[in-house]
Scaffold this motif. Structure first.
Motif, PDB file in Angstrom:
ATOM      1  N   VAL A 183     -65.701 -52.782 -35.727  1.00 41.12           N
ATOM      2  CA  VAL A 183     -64.319 -53.075 -36.099  1.00 41.12           C
ATOM      3  C   VAL A 183     -64.146 -52.940 -37.615  1.00 41.12           C
ATOM      4  N   ALA A 184     -65.058 -53.522 -38.368  1.00 44.27           N
ATOM      5  CA  ALA A 184     -64.962 -53.454 -39.830  1.00 44.27           C
ATOM      6  C   ALA A 184     -65.058 -52.014 -40.323  1.00 44.27           C
ATOM      7  N   GLN A 185     -65.946 -51.240 -39.741  1.00 45.42           N
ATOM      8  CA  GLN A 185     -66.088 -49.840 -40.144  1.00 45.42           C
ATOM      9  C   GLN A 185     -64.844 -49.021 -39.775  1.00 45.42           C
ATOM     10  N   ASN A 186     -64.241 -49.333 -38.636  1.00 50.24           N
ATOM     11  CA  ASN A 186     -62.998 -48.663 -38.256  1.00 50.24           C
ATOM     12  C   ASN A 186     -61.888 -48.976 -39.253  1.00 50.24           C
ATOM     13  N   VAL A 187     -61.742 -50.239 -39.602  1.00 52.39           N
ATOM     14  CA  VAL A 187     -60.673 -50.650 -40.526  1.00 52.39           C
ATOM     15  C   VAL A 187     -60.878 -50.021 -41.899  1.00 52.39           C
ATOM     16  N   GLY A 188     -62.125 -49.925 -42.335  1.00 56.05           N
ATOM     17  CA  GLY A 188     -62.403 -49.390 -43.665  1.00 56.05           C
ATOM     18  C   GLY A 188     -62.561 -47.889 -43.724  1.00 56.05           C
ATOM     19  N   PHE A 189     -62.379 -47.200 -42.587  1.00 59.98           N
ATOM     20  CA  PHE A 189     -62.668 -45.770 -42.534  1.00 59.98           C
ATOM     21  C   PHE A 189     -61.832 -44.963 -43.533  1.00 59.98           C
ATOM     22  N   GLY A 190     -60.529 -45.234 -43.576  1.00 63.66           N
ATOM     23  CA  GLY A 190     -59.661 -44.478 -44.481  1.00 63.66           C
ATOM     24  C   GLY A 190     -60.032 -44.679 -45.938  1.00 63.66           C
ATOM     25  N   LEU A 191     -60.409 -45.884 -46.292  1.00 65.24           N
ATOM     26  CA  LEU A 191     -60.814 -46.163 -47.666  1.00 65.24           C
ATOM     27  C   LEU A 191     -62.124 -45.460 -47.999  1.00 65.24           C
ATOM     28  N   LYS A 192     -63.030 -45.417 -47.010  1.00 66.01           N
ATOM     29  CA  LYS A 192     -64.308 -44.736 -47.241  1.00 66.01           C
ATOM     30  C   LYS A 192     -64.090 -43.240 -47.475  1.00 66.01           C
ATOM     31  N   ALA A 216     -64.977 -53.676 -48.612  1.00 60.18           N
ATOM     32  CA  ALA A 216     -65.301 -54.940 -47.935  1.00 60.18           C
ATOM     33  C   ALA A 216     -64.202 -55.970 -48.125  1.00 60.18           C
ATOM     34  N   ALA A 217     -63.666 -56.054 -49.335  1.00 60.15           N
ATOM     35  CA  ALA A 217     -62.606 -57.025 -49.614  1.00 60.15           C
ATOM     36  C   ALA A 217     -61.334 -56.687 -48.839  1.00 60.15           C
ATOM     37  N   ARG A 218     -60.998 -55.398 -48.811  1.00 63.90           N
ATOM     38  CA  ARG A 218     -59.776 -54.987 -48.117  1.00 63.90           C
ATOM     39  C   ARG A 218     -59.927 -55.162 -46.610  1.00 63.90           C
ATOM     40  N   VAL A 226     -56.563 -53.807 -34.359  1.00 61.52           N
ATOM     41  CA  VAL A 226     -57.522 -53.130 -35.239  1.00 61.52           C
ATOM     42  C   VAL A 226     -56.958 -51.779 -35.694  1.00 61.52           C
ATOM     43  N   ALA A 227     -56.335 -51.051 -34.771  1.00 60.91           N
ATOM     44  CA  ALA A 227     -55.725 -49.771 -35.137  1.00 60.91           C
ATOM     45  C   ALA A 227     -54.637 -49.966 -36.188  1.00 60.91           C
ATOM     46  N   LEU A 228     -53.875 -51.045 -36.069  1.00 59.52           N
ATOM     47  CA  LEU A 228     -52.845 -51.357 -37.070  1.00 59.52           C
ATOM     48  C   LEU A 228     -53.485 -51.677 -38.421  1.00 59.52           C
ATOM     49  N   ALA A 229     -54.551 -52.478 -38.402  1.00 60.60           N
ATOM     50  CA  ALA A 229     -55.243 -52.816 -39.651  1.00 60.60           C
ATOM     51  C   ALA A 229     -55.823 -51.574 -40.312  1.00 60.60           C
ATOM     52  N   ARG A 230     -56.378 -50.656 -39.510  1.00 56.65           N
ATOM     53  CA  ARG A 230     -56.929 -49.418 -40.065  1.00 56.65           C
ATOM     54  C   ARG A 230     -55.835 -48.585 -40.738  1.00 56.65           C
ATOM     55  N   ALA A 231     -54.652 -48.541 -40.120  1.00 52.52           N
ATOM     56  CA  ALA A 231     -53.548 -47.775 -40.705  1.00 52.52           C
ATOM     57  C   ALA A 231     -53.056 -48.396 -42.004  1.00 52.52           C
ATOM     58  N   LEU A 232     -53.112 -49.729 -42.090  1.00 50.88           N
ATOM     59  CA  LEU A 232     -52.577 -50.430 -43.265  1.00 50.88           C
ATOM     60  C   LEU A 232     -53.580 -50.554 -44.409  1.00 50.88           C
ATOM     61  N   ALA A 233     -54.865 -50.452 -44.106  1.00 48.86           N
ATOM     62  CA  ALA A 233     -55.895 -50.696 -45.115  1.00 48.86           C
ATOM     63  C   ALA A 233     -55.751 -49.830 -46.368  1.00 48.86           C
ATOM     64  N   PRO A 234     -55.443 -48.530 -46.267  1.00 48.07           N
ATOM     65  CA  PRO A 234     -55.320 -47.702 -47.481  1.00 48.07           C
ATOM     66  C   PRO A 234     -54.017 -47.900 -48.257  1.00 48.07           C
ATOM     67  N   LYS A 235     -53.201 -48.887 -47.852  1.00 50.54           N
ATOM     68  CA  LYS A 235     -51.914 -49.185 -48.498  1.00 50.54           C
ATOM     69  C   LYS A 235     -50.975 -47.968 -48.485  1.00 50.54           C
ATOM     70  N   PRO A 236     -50.604 -47.517 -47.288  1.00 50.75           N
ATOM     71  CA  PRO A 236     -49.720 -46.348 -47.184  1.00 50.75           C
ATOM     72  C   PRO A 236     -48.303 -46.679 -47.640  1.00 50.75           C
ATOM     73  N   GLN A 237     -47.557 -45.617 -48.003  1.00 48.68           N
ATOM     74  CA  GLN A 237     -46.152 -45.794 -48.370  1.00 48.68           C
ATOM     75  C   GLN A 237     -45.283 -46.023 -47.141  1.00 48.68           C
ATOM     76  N   VAL A 238     -45.659 -45.372 -46.034  1.00 47.29           N
ATOM     77  CA  VAL A 238     -44.871 -45.428 -44.800  1.00 47.29           C
ATOM     78  C   VAL A 238     -45.821 -45.664 -43.631  1.00 47.29           C
ATOM     79  N   LEU A 239     -45.399 -46.516 -42.694  1.00 45.32           N
ATOM     80  CA  LEU A 239     -46.169 -46.782 -41.477  1.00 45.32           C
ATOM     81  C   LEU A 239     -45.426 -46.164 -40.297  1.00 45.32           C
ATOM     82  N   LEU A 240     -46.148 -45.365 -39.491  1.00 44.70           N
ATOM     83  CA  LEU A 240     -45.577 -44.728 -38.310  1.00 44.70           C
ATOM     84  C   LEU A 240     -46.266 -45.293 -37.067  1.00 44.70           C
TER      85      LEU A 240
END
Length: 348
Positions: A92-101, A111-113, A142-156
């Motif tokens: 789960v943590a790796q999925n959420v942090g994938f975009g940042l990685k 890790a903090a995000r 988790v899918a929502l958290a992964r989308a939000l982790a990179p701080k996008p301008q727009v969420l779809l």
């Protein structure tokens, strides 16, 4: 101030025009729902905003920048899909942090995000689990958290709740709306579910055959439909053919009952739209009246739905259940009170 602008957007697949002259201005932090039946073009619009489809014509700008031809990874957009689309071999943590990685963020920042996002979606202790160990609702969080982790301008959000059971769907839609408000992120949500759109949105775009039939607040879409399609698609609507007796005063006859709508009408016949909850049992001073015979009665808990014959026409009526009154019975002849201002004139 307008943050996302969609101007004269078109999309064709061969000779098939799926989206036609679509226009929309979205304020920063607004929650917009694209609502419509399957095949109306709503997901195609979302995919063009995301960059998964290129427009045949038109422009998409975000924060003043034209992104119409940019690749998806250059648009700073987060997307949540119907089918979760989590990586099964990652925690789960790796999925959420994938975009940042992928962006090359430092491990400490990731890790903090990730911890922040897991706390936001209410799963702070689930970071080391794998997707198969989660329920459907948890996977979508988790899918929502992964989308939000990179701080996008727009969420779809592309029908993210349709694969979940009814109780989880209601709970999760409330959570998504609360998170969206907390973050203030501009959001476009695709759904075919009217209740989701009405309960979650700042504004709704009702789409029909590739066109935005009406754009408005949930209140306006439901109570002031601009087209016959919107009137029939959003909510339950009775449609009654009425004979116009006096066009100037709006005097019409429906199934042997006379109504005065208090507005000018064309001559001949018109089609009236009445929501089931607009009608009440019994005559009331200053209200118009309809008389009919009850043919069916459905007890739905908080609501009792009646179906009546008005001569050769049918009418559904919703009454609130109360322990202080005995509901009418099938076969009863009843009078219904109606505020003439509530009647929609939706066509000739």
């Amino acid at each position: 101030m307008t943050f996302l602008t969609i101007s004269r957007l078109e999309k064709s697949f061969g000779a098939n025009r799926v989206v036609k002259d679509f226009n929309l201005e979205v304020e920063k932090g607004e929650f917009i729902s694209l609502l419509g039946p399957s095949g109306c073009g709503k997901t195609t619009v979302l995919r063009m905003v995301a960059g998964f489809e290129l427009p045949s014509a038109g422009r998409i700008t975000i924060a003043g920048k034209d992104v119409s031809r940019l690749r998806p990874n250059h648009r700073n957009i987060g997307m949540v899909f119907q089918a979760y689309a989590l990586f099964p071999n990652l925690t789960v943590a790796q999925n959420v942090g994938f975009g940042l990685k992928v962006k090359g963020a430092p491990a400490r920042e990731i890790a903090a995000r990730v911890a922040e996002m897991l706390a936001l979606i209410g799963l702070p202790e689930m970071g080391e689990r794998y997707p198969y160990q989660l329920s459907g609702g948890q996977q979508q969080r988790v899918a929502l958290a992964r989308a939000l982790a990179p701080k996008p301008q727009v969420l779809l959000l592309d029908e993210p709740l349709s694969a979940l059971d009814a109780k989880v769907r209601v709970s999760l839609r409330n959570e998504i709306r609360a998170i969206q408000r907390e973050l203030g992120i501009t959001t476009i949500f695709v759904t075919h579910d009217q209740e989701e759109a009405l309960s979650m949105s700042d504004r709704i775009v009702v789409m029909h055959q590739g066109v935005a039939d009406q754009v408005g607040t949930p209140f306006d879409i439901y109570n002031r439909p601009a087209t016959r399609f919107v009137a029939g698609f959003v909510g339950t609507l009775n449609t009654l053919t009425a004979q116009v007796i006096d066009p100037a005063s709006g005097h019409v006859r429906v199934g042997g009952s006379d109504l005065v709508l208090g507005r000018a009408l064309p001559g001949g016949e018109v089609v009236l739209g009445l929501r089931p909850e607009m009608l009440r049992l019994g005559a009331e001073p200053g209200m118009a009246s309809l008389t009919g015979t009850i043919t069916e009665l459905d007890f739905l808990g908080s609501v009792i739905r009646l179906r009546l014959d008005l001569g050769d026409q049918r009418l559904a009526v919703d009454l609130f259940n109360t322990t202080r009154a005995t509901p009418p019975r099938v076969g009863d002849s009843v009078t219904l009170a109606l505020d003439p201002a509530d009647a929609l004139v939706i066509g000739a």
